[in-house]
Design a protein around this motif. Structure first.
Motif, short mmCIF file in Angstrom:
data_model
loop_
_atom_site.label_atom_id
_atom_site.label_comp_id
_atom_site.label_asym_id
_atom_site.label_seq_id
_atom_site.Cartn_x
_atom_site.Cartn_y
_atom_site.Cartn_z
N THR A 233 0.83 -1.21 0.00
CA THR A 233 0.00 0.00 0.00
C THR A 233 0.86 1.25 0.00
O THR A 233 0.58 2.22 -0.72
CB THR A 233 -0.93 -0.01 1.22
N MET A 234 1.92 1.24 0.81
CA MET A 234 2.83 2.38 0.85
C MET A 234 3.45 2.63 -0.52
O MET A 234 3.49 3.77 -1.00
CB MET A 234 3.94 2.11 1.87
N LEU A 235 3.90 1.56 -1.19
CA LEU A 235 4.52 1.70 -2.50
C LEU A 235 3.51 2.16 -3.55
O LEU A 235 3.83 2.98 -4.42
CB LEU A 235 5.16 0.38 -2.92
N ALA A 236 2.29 1.65 -3.48
CA ALA A 236 1.27 2.04 -4.45
C ALA A 236 0.97 3.53 -4.35
O ALA A 236 0.84 4.22 -5.37
CB ALA A 236 0.00 1.22 -4.23
N SER A 237 0.84 4.05 -3.13
CA SER A 237 0.61 5.49 -2.96
C SER A 237 1.77 6.30 -3.51
O SER A 237 1.58 7.35 -4.13
CB SER A 237 0.39 5.83 -1.48
N TYR A 238 2.98 5.80 -3.29
CA TYR A 238 4.15 6.53 -3.78
C TYR A 238 4.13 6.64 -5.30
O TYR A 238 4.32 7.72 -5.86
CB TYR A 238 5.44 5.84 -3.33
N PHE A 239 3.89 5.53 -5.99
CA PHE A 239 3.92 5.57 -7.45
C PHE A 239 2.70 6.24 -8.04
O PHE A 239 2.71 6.61 -9.22
CB PHE A 239 4.12 4.15 -8.01
N ASP A 240 1.67 6.44 -7.24
CA ASP A 240 0.54 7.28 -7.66
C ASP A 240 0.81 8.76 -7.36
O ASP A 240 -0.07 9.60 -7.57
CB ASP A 240 -0.74 6.85 -6.93
N GLU A 241 2.01 9.07 -6.90
CA GLU A 241 2.40 10.43 -6.52
C GLU A 241 1.42 11.03 -5.52
O GLU A 241 0.97 12.18 -5.67
CB GLU A 241 2.52 11.33 -7.76
N ALA A 242 1.10 10.25 -4.50
CA ALA A 242 0.16 10.69 -3.48
C ALA A 242 0.79 10.55 -2.10
O ALA A 242 0.37 9.73 -1.28
CB ALA A 242 -1.12 9.85 -3.56
N PRO A 243 1.82 11.37 -1.80
CA PRO A 243 2.53 11.20 -0.54
C PRO A 243 1.68 11.48 0.69
O PRO A 243 1.84 10.81 1.71
CB PRO A 243 3.71 12.18 -0.65
N ALA A 244 0.79 12.45 0.61
CA ALA A 244 -0.08 12.72 1.77
C ALA A 244 -1.00 11.54 2.03
O ALA A 244 -1.25 11.16 3.17
CB ALA A 244 -0.88 14.00 1.54
N GLU A 245 -1.52 10.96 0.95
CA GLU A 245 -2.37 9.78 1.09
C GLU A 245 -1.58 8.63 1.71
O GLU A 245 -2.08 7.90 2.57
CB GLU A 245 -2.92 9.36 -0.26
N GLY A 246 -0.34 8.45 1.27
CA GLY A 246 0.48 7.36 1.79
C GLY A 246 0.67 7.45 3.29
O GLY A 246 0.56 6.46 4.01
N TRP A 247 0.96 8.68 3.77
CA TRP A 247 1.17 8.85 5.21
C TRP A 247 -0.15 8.67 5.96
O TRP A 247 -0.20 8.00 7.00
CB TRP A 247 1.76 10.23 5.50
N ALA A 248 -1.23 9.22 5.44
CA ALA A 248 -2.53 9.09 6.10
C ALA A 248 -2.97 7.63 6.13
O ALA A 248 -3.53 7.16 7.13
CB ALA A 248 -3.57 9.95 5.39
N MET A 249 -2.73 6.90 5.05
CA MET A 249 -3.09 5.48 5.01
C MET A 249 -2.30 4.71 6.06
O MET A 249 -2.83 3.80 6.72
CB MET A 249 -2.82 4.90 3.63
N SER A 250 -1.03 5.05 6.23
CA SER A 250 -0.22 4.37 7.24
C SER A 250 -0.83 4.56 8.63
O SER A 250 -0.87 3.64 9.44
CB SER A 250 1.22 4.90 7.22
N THR A 251 -1.29 5.77 8.90
CA THR A 251 -1.92 6.06 10.19
C THR A 251 -3.20 5.26 10.37
O THR A 251 -3.42 4.63 11.42
CB THR A 251 -2.24 7.56 10.29
N ILE A 252 -4.05 5.27 9.37
CA ILE A 252 -5.33 4.56 9.44
C ILE A 252 -5.12 3.06 9.58
O ILE A 252 -5.78 2.39 10.41
CB ILE A 252 -6.17 4.88 8.19
N LEU A 253 -4.21 2.50 8.80
CA LEU A 253 -4.01 1.05 8.84
C LEU A 253 -3.30 0.62 10.12
O LEU A 253 -3.49 -0.51 10.58
CB LEU A 253 -3.22 0.61 7.60
N ALA A 254 -2.49 1.51 10.69
CA ALA A 254 -1.89 1.19 11.98
C ALA A 254 -2.98 1.03 13.04
O ALA A 254 -2.94 0.11 13.87
CB ALA A 254 -0.90 2.27 12.40
N GLU A 255 -3.95 1.92 13.00
CA GLU A 255 -5.06 1.82 13.95
C GLU A 255 -5.90 0.58 13.69
O GLU A 255 -6.47 -0.01 14.61
CB GLU A 255 -5.93 3.08 13.87
#
Length: 329
Positions: A233-255
């Motif tokens: 998921t982290m890599l997919a967000s990166y290659f979609d050029e969505a760094p804010a989404e990548g960080w937010a997804m990490s937070t949500i999925l950690a929870e």
């Protein structure tokens, strides 16, 4: 995103020659309504949420900001081709850590591993029997002998656990966008410098209390299959050029997946966001500005998570009077 130094640290701890190829699933389509609402809210308040390549200009100063990932991936080939002319036009390249710094650190850690070890206790003494059994299983899966890891700093173990067992040493050491950009600069005789002292990233972790480090470590004890999905998921967000989404997804999925409570997981993420992103972003701004005052064109390449948000590098530069323009990545 983790810093280049973290991939080096993980590489130094791995003893297996190779691991299976990762094949995790992108978890973004699996968000429930509440999780989607959380993601939408996070992105709505994040300036410069998208884009891995930006140009900042102020007067005659030109600063290219490239969000990188620190792992090898064949999908980087096309961005490297597109970015090569930009790097070749630079007078200076700024990185989180140069290859010379990396070699010096590797030498230091192999001869003096005190930065990574606890002198006063061991992990089995800090954890319950059940927790240590779980830790042993997770470390074995990553090729790290538990007897060797018993004295590791808890923050370091949390980094090891963040990397899925499927990741190979080639993924973790060299070949990331940072390294490839630096190689282009070297080939063209362009000098490189670091944005910060190599000790900075250690302090970001080691300055945390022992209990916070333990909480970080325990929160990383997720099922290997889930860990692989988080990585994908982290890599997919990166290659979609969505760094804010990548960080937010990490937070949500950690929870969602962390074995600690959702409140504890959120608190851990907030602590590390401050230490790893916000504080470092603010410290980098004077370095970036000074570089533009002595060089016509500067390229700065660093983890993509540093770009977006109100405390991101882009917003901080805008506040200093720079004009920002998104460019192709």
């Amino acid at each position: 995103m983790i810093a280049r130094i973290l991939s080096l640290l993980c590489f130094l701890a791995l003893t297996q020659p190779a691991f299976a190829t990762c094949s995790g699933n992108d978890l973004r389509p699996t968000l429930g309504p509440d999780e989607r609402a959380s993601l939408d809210a996070a992105l709505a308040n994040a300036p410069f949420a998208d884009g891995n390549h930006w140009k900042a200009t102020r007067g005659h100063a030109t600063l290219h900001l490239i969000g990188t990932m620190h792992l090898a991936d064949p999908r980087l080939d096309a961005p490297v081709r597109r970015l090569t002319p930009t790097v070749e036009s630079a007078d200076l390249l700024l990185l989180e850590m140069t290859s010379e710094d990396e070699l010096a650190l590797q030498s230091r850690l192999t001869t003096d591993p005190s930065l990574l070890l606890m002198a006063d206790t061991t992990l089995p003494e800090l954890l319950s029997d059940t927790q240590w059994d779980q830790m042993t299983e997770a470390l074995n899966a990553r090729g790290v002998p538990p007897f060797m890891a018993a004295r590791f700093q808890p923050w370091y173990v949390s980094i090891l656990l963040a990397i899925p067992p499927c990741a190979s040493q080639d993924d973790l050491a060299g070949g990331g966008l940072d390294a490839r950009i630096e190689e282009i600069a070297k080939t063209n005789g362009i000098p490189s410098a670091a944005l910060e002292d190599v000790e900075t990233i250690f302090a970001a972790f080691s300055d945390q209390s022992r209990q916070t480090q333990i909480d970080m470590m325990l929160s990383s004890l997720v099922d290997p299959a889930i860990n692989e999905d988080l990585f994908a998921t982290m890599l997919a967000s990166y290659f979609d050029e969505a760094p804010a989404e990548g960080w937010a997804m990490s937070t949500i999925l950690a929870e969602r997946y962390s074995p600690v409570t959702s409140d504890a997981a959120a608190a851990i993420f907030a602590t590390m966001e401050r230490a790893l992103l916000i504080d470092r972003n603010r410290a980098w701004i004077p370095v970036l500005i000074e570089a533009t005052e002595t060089h016509d064109t500067v390229v700065a390449a660093f983890g993509a998570a540093h770009l977006p948000g109100k405390d991101g590098v882009l917003a901080l530069l805008q506040a200093e009077g720079f004009t920002l323009e998104r460019l192709p990545f």
